[in-house]
Design a protein around this motif. Structure first.
Motif, PDB file in Angstrom:
ATOM      1  N   GLU A 149       0.824  -1.214   0.000  1.00 53.14           N
ATOM      2  CA  GLU A 149       0.000   0.000   0.000  1.00 53.14           C
ATOM      3  C   GLU A 149       0.858   1.264   0.000  1.00 53.14           C
ATOM      4  O   GLU A 149       0.444   2.314  -0.489  1.00 53.14           O
ATOM      5  N   THR A 150       2.079   1.153   0.545  1.00 52.13           N
ATOM      6  CA  THR A 150       2.949   2.324   0.623  1.00 52.13           C
ATOM      7  C   THR A 150       3.313   2.841  -0.764  1.00 52.13           C
ATOM      8  O   THR A 150       3.404   4.053  -0.980  1.00 52.13           O
ATOM      9  N   ARG A 151       3.511   1.936  -1.716  1.00 54.81           N
ATOM     10  CA  ARG A 151       3.833   2.384  -3.079  1.00 54.81           C
ATOM     11  C   ARG A 151       2.661   3.153  -3.678  1.00 54.81           C
ATOM     12  O   ARG A 151       2.859   4.143  -4.393  1.00 54.81           O
ATOM     13  N   ARG A 152       1.457   2.684  -3.398  1.00 55.92           N
ATOM     14  CA  ARG A 152       0.292   3.412  -3.912  1.00 55.92           C
ATOM     15  C   ARG A 152       0.223   4.806  -3.305  1.00 55.92           C
ATOM     16  O   ARG A 152      -0.039   5.790  -4.006  1.00 55.92           O
ATOM     17  N   ILE A 153       0.490   4.888  -2.004  1.00 55.72           N
ATOM     18  CA  ILE A 153       0.479   6.189  -1.329  1.00 55.72           C
ATOM     19  C   ILE A 153       1.547   7.104  -1.915  1.00 55.72           C
ATOM     20  O   ILE A 153       1.290   8.283  -2.193  1.00 55.72           O
ATOM     21  N   ALA A 154       2.746   6.549  -2.115  1.00 57.69           N
ATOM     22  CA  ALA A 154       3.828   7.359  -2.694  1.00 57.69           C
ATOM     23  C   ALA A 154       3.450   7.865  -4.076  1.00 57.69           C
ATOM     24  O   ALA A 154       3.769   9.006  -4.455  1.00 57.69           O
ATOM     25  N   GLY A 155       2.771   7.037  -4.858  1.00 61.43           N
ATOM     26  CA  GLY A 155       2.313   7.469  -6.176  1.00 61.43           C
ATOM     27  C   GLY A 155       1.302   8.594  -6.084  1.00 61.43           C
ATOM     28  O   GLY A 155       1.328   9.546  -6.893  1.00 61.43           O
ATOM     29  N   GLN A 156       0.414   8.527  -5.103  1.00 58.52           N
ATOM     30  CA  GLN A 156      -0.570   9.593  -4.937  1.00 58.52           C
ATOM     31  C   GLN A 156       0.080  10.879  -4.432  1.00 58.52           C
ATOM     32  O   GLN A 156      -0.334  11.978  -4.822  1.00 58.52           O
ATOM     33  N   VAL A 157       1.077  10.740  -3.578  1.00 58.41           N
ATOM     34  CA  VAL A 157       1.838  11.917  -3.158  1.00 58.41           C
ATOM     35  C   VAL A 157       2.476  12.583  -4.369  1.00 58.41           C
ATOM     36  O   VAL A 157       2.402  13.811  -4.545  1.00 58.41           O
ATOM     37  N   ARG A 158       3.101  11.767  -5.224  1.00 58.32           N
ATOM     38  CA  ARG A 158       3.741  12.295  -6.440  1.00 58.32           C
ATOM     39  C   ARG A 158       2.727  13.004  -7.330  1.00 58.32           C
ATOM     40  O   ARG A 158       2.990  14.101  -7.842  1.00 58.32           O
ATOM     41  N   ASP A 159       1.561  12.401  -7.515  1.00 64.41           N
ATOM     42  CA  ASP A 159       0.543  13.019  -8.366  1.00 64.41           C
ATOM     43  C   ASP A 159       0.075  14.354  -7.789  1.00 64.41           C
ATOM     44  O   ASP A 159      -0.141  15.326  -8.522  1.00 64.41           O
ATOM     45  N   ARG A 160      -0.096  14.390  -6.463  1.00 64.10           N
ATOM     46  CA  ARG A 160      -0.551  15.626  -5.837  1.00 64.10           C
ATOM     47  C   ARG A 160       0.518  16.709  -5.924  1.00 64.10           C
ATOM     48  O   ARG A 160       0.214  17.890  -6.153  1.00 64.10           O
ATOM     49  N   VAL A 161       1.775  16.321  -5.738  1.00 60.84           N
ATOM     50  CA  VAL A 161       2.871  17.280  -5.916  1.00 60.84           C
ATOM     51  C   VAL A 161       2.832  17.850  -7.333  1.00 60.84           C
ATOM     52  O   VAL A 161       3.024  19.051  -7.554  1.00 60.84           O
ATOM     53  N   GLY A 162       2.556  16.978  -8.307  1.00 58.43           N
ATOM     54  CA  GLY A 162       2.447  17.439  -9.695  1.00 58.43           C
ATOM     55  C   GLY A 162       1.363  18.483  -9.873  1.00 58.43           C
ATOM     56  O   GLY A 162       1.518  19.427 -10.664  1.00 58.43           O
ATOM     57  N   ASP A 163       0.251  18.349  -9.127  1.00 60.44           N
ATOM     58  CA  ASP A 163      -0.809  19.358  -9.198  1.00 60.44           C
ATOM     59  C   ASP A 163      -0.295  20.716  -8.748  1.00 60.44           C
ATOM     60  O   ASP A 163      -0.591  21.752  -9.372  1.00 60.44           O
ATOM     61  N   TYR A 164       0.455  20.730  -7.655  1.00 54.11           N
ATOM     62  CA  TYR A 164       1.007  21.992  -7.161  1.00 54.11           C
ATOM     63  C   TYR A 164       2.019  22.573  -8.146  1.00 54.11           C
ATOM     64  O   TYR A 164       2.049  23.794  -8.372  1.00 54.11           O
ATOM     65  N   ILE A 165       2.857  21.709  -8.707  1.00 53.63           N
ATOM     66  CA  ILE A 165       3.858  22.197  -9.649  1.00 53.63           C
ATOM     67  C   ILE A 165       3.173  22.820 -10.867  1.00 53.63           C
ATOM     68  O   ILE A 165       3.573  23.900 -11.346  1.00 53.63           O
ATOM     69  N   ARG A 166       2.138  22.178 -11.398  1.00 54.48           N
ATOM     70  CA  ARG A 166       1.429  22.750 -12.563  1.00 54.48           C
ATOM     71  C   ARG A 166       0.787  24.083 -12.217  1.00 54.48           C
ATOM     72  O   ARG A 166       0.789  25.016 -13.041  1.00 54.48           O
ATOM     73  N   THR A 167       0.264  24.198 -11.005  1.00 56.21           N
ATOM     74  CA  THR A 167      -0.295  25.476 -10.577  1.00 56.21           C
ATOM     75  C   THR A 167       0.770  26.565 -10.552  1.00 56.21           C
ATOM     76  O   THR A 167       0.546  27.698 -11.005  1.00 56.21           O
TER      77      THR A 167
END
Length: 465
Positions: free
Chosen positions: A354-372
């Motif tokens: 489950e930790t890998r899934r969480i890390a992937g979601q963290v990465r995706d959310r970071v990407g949202d901030y970067i695009r903003t």
């Protein structure tokens, strides 16, 4: 105009002027000529009085501020600090209360994408686990499951031949860097190499261990191999400390071809070892690690601080092939090894799919901030990637880095200037690093980016000291 009479008689000939000025200031403070609380002249005023460049004065002030002898107060100036004032690490000096009204973009802050619940679950499991984990010293064999979990966690990185014995658990990535330096660097006056712009933790670890640091120029693809070899030969350096996947602070990536050239340069220069810090990578590795390219000469460190949480201080170092005993000795002689409950936490967290899934979601959310951030700042020259939790921004003409950082702080936004990533004797470019803060609402982050854009678009007509 502030009094500059104390500067009469300062000798700036025969050595680096900024060092001479820093020494003179120190002597005047020790004599009491410059008492605690005394305000020093603005940089440009003192530079004019002494007939030197503003950069000379700024560098002298910076050295003494780092040493705790001076303190810079936002909006007021530079003052003689209370004697014996402790110089706190930036993690503590820059961390703000959540209700302060300020926005901390100083270091990346992760969003909670489920890791808090996972950590709480692991903590309960540790509390209810075997009694010996809570009352006995750490031991090597008992940590084998945790080391194997680290190897599995790093399975997306090409590390070359590696087994669990090559891994040592550490108190975060910074601790791992110190362990590798202790294991691999020796001699009366050892020297390590870093990029001219580089992670300050390399220099801090070297300072504690009394290791000299020399800077190596880089270009858009990473360290320049010819310069690396030249400086390594001149200094007798034993180790190069670098980040190839995500360079901190510029966010640049060193491609495979350049990595191979760097390895070749290190070998030609007498076998300069390589320490690769991979802590800022939150996405898949884009090229083989230095350890894969040169198993016997390269060491690797990483942590979960940028992927899961920095709170647990769980990191890991991977020894160069055949050197695991040296690395293990540095940890065991230094602190007996990671605490048993923390090692068990590492096993539970890294071994949980489950930790890998969480890390992937963290990465995706970071990407949202970067695009903003890119949407707001994109008209300016920025270096960014969606899987890197910060942006690097050379300032437009009319702004100096220190002035821009102060202007941002006056608007309640904390960012880093390039000066914090530069060796003291080097000149810092006028650039800033903006980190993602995933714990503030996106609207607030976007408003901060808009504020920064307005500052960038409106540089001061006259830049003050």
């Amino acid at each position: 105009m502030s009094d500059t009479k104390w500067a009469e008689g300062v000798q700036l000939d025969g050595r680096a002027k900024y060092k001479a000025l820093a020494d003179h200031l120190t002597a005047e403070m020790d004599k009491g000529t410059l008492p605690v609380g005394h305000q020093l002249p603005p940089v440009r005023q003192l530079a004019w009085a002494l007939g030197v460049t503003p950069g000379t004065v700024a560098r002298a002030y910076s050295i003494l501020t780092d040493a705790g002898r001076l303190e810079a107060v936002v909006g007021r100036g530079t003052f003689v600090a209370p004697k014996f004032r402790n110089v706190a690490d930036d993690v503590w000096t820059r961390k703000l209360p959540k209700d302060s009204g300020n926005i901390n973009l100083y270091s990346p802050t992760l969003p909670d994408m489920g890791q808090v619940a996972a950590i709480r679950h692991a903590l309960r499991a540790v509390a209810e686990g075997p009694q010996e984990d809570l009352v006995e010293y750490p031991n090597r064999e008992g940590f084998r499951p945790a080391r194997e979990a680290v190897i599995d966690w790093l399975s997306d990185v090409s590390l070359g031949p590696v087994g669990h014995k090559d891994v040592v658990l550490s108190h975060g990535g910074q601790s791992a860097i110190s362990l590798v330096l202790q294991a691999a660097v020796s001699g009366a006056q050892p020297v390590i190499l870093v990029e001219e712009l580089s992670y300050a933790g390399f220099r801090r670890a070297a300072e504690v261990l009394r290791i000299e640091v020399a800077g190596v120029p880089s270009d858009e693809r990473g360290l320049i191999p010819e310069e690396l070899e030249r400086i390594a030969r001149r200094t007798g350096a034993q180790m190069l400390c670098t980040s190839a996947e995500v360079h901190n602070p510029t966010g640049l990536h060193t491609p495979l071809e350049r990595r191979e050239e760097i390895v070749a340069a290190c070998k030609r220069a007498g076998g300069v070892q390589i320490l690769e810090d991979d802590c800022y990578r939150i996405g898949p590795a884009r090229a083989p690690s230095y350890r894969a390219l040169w198993p016997g000469g390269a060491w690797y460190v990483s942590s979960i601080s940028k992927t899961i949480t920095p709170a647990l201080r769980i990191g890991f170092a991977v020894a160069a092939e055949g050197r695991y005993a040296d690395l293990r000795r540095a940890a065991e002689y230094g602190f007996f090894g990671l605490a048993r409950p923390l090692a068990e936490m590492a096993r539970l967290i890294l071994g949980n799919p489950e930790t890998r899934r969480i890390a992937g979601q963290v990465r995706d959310r970071v990407g949202d901030y970067i695009r903003t951030a890119v949407n707001a700042l994109g008209r300016h020259e920025i270096t960014w990637r969606e899987d890197v939790p910060f942006l690097w921004l050379p300032l437009p003409r009319g702004w100096r880095a220190a002035e821009f950082v102060l202007a941002a702080e006056r608007h309640g936004i904390q960012i880093r200037s390039a000066e914090e990533f530069t060796l003291r004797e080097d000149r810092a470019p006028h650039c800033i690093r903006i980190a993602v803060n995933g714990q503030i609402p996106m609207e607030r982050f976007e408003a901060a980016m808009t504020t920064l854009r307005e500052l960038l678009d409106n540089p001061p007509e006259a830049i003050s000291a």
